[in-house]
Motif scaffolding. Sequence first.
Motif: not given
Length: 288
Positions: A207-224
Amino acid sequence: MGMLHREAMLVSTDWLAEHLDDDTVRVLDCRYYFDGRDGYAEYRAGHIPGARYFDWTRVTVDPDDPIAYRLASPEYIAAQLGELGIGDAHTIVGYDDEGGHFVARLWLALARYGRADRLRILDGGWTRWGLEGRPVSTEEPTWPAAHFTLPGMQPDPQLVVEAETVLRAIAERSAVVLDVRRLSEFTGEEVRARRGGHIPGAQHWFWQQSLDWDSDRRFVPREQVVESLRAVGVDPDTPVITYCHGGVRAAHAALALRLAGFRDVRVYVGSWAEWGNRDDLPIALGTP
């Protein structure tokens, strides 16, 4: 069922900073931990000014259901929110320090019962708020009791599904079952129920693949998100059923997929807390 628009679901730290004194906004600190830490203690040590603490296990979980973490009734959840001081006219902004992990459980409850329009998630949450050096408070506000209505309707058909629906999906290959737990839970190495393993035929997508977990934990871009799911054979038109252990990571994954344009996403809310404890349901072990 359809995709969610990010601008309608997520708010920025800038937006929240500008609305901290808005009486129509109710900010909820949803931090929660399974590692022994006390979310309420973390809240008392410092939180976003004006926020109240929100324990999803007390508000969204049916206290009488023998299966852990199942969704409570709309009447129960509405009463809990009203007692907290949230009314029909309020916009709820939820945050935690795991990219909206626990806020997503509130989203699932409100979406299931027809009021997801009342909720926004602070993108990056407490993590981004802290990285930006924004103000912190230790004061606990009080809000007068209010009336919150949950119609009990389900605008997204079968947003929440039962084990029998998952079994049919496996047999008919009508949906991809997506296991969003840690890989150690999927393989059966880590056992959190009477049995370890995963639902046969499930694909693993953490589930964490949807987040910039190692930084500010915002949702990553849709394409990612789309690219990472295509790697396991899932595209935006594929019907998906998510599950985890207690229906929280699964809720976050479903939300992330909807934000990324996936149109048919459902949550098996009983998840492994039910499946792993029912001897009549099949299991599989090992790597994907």
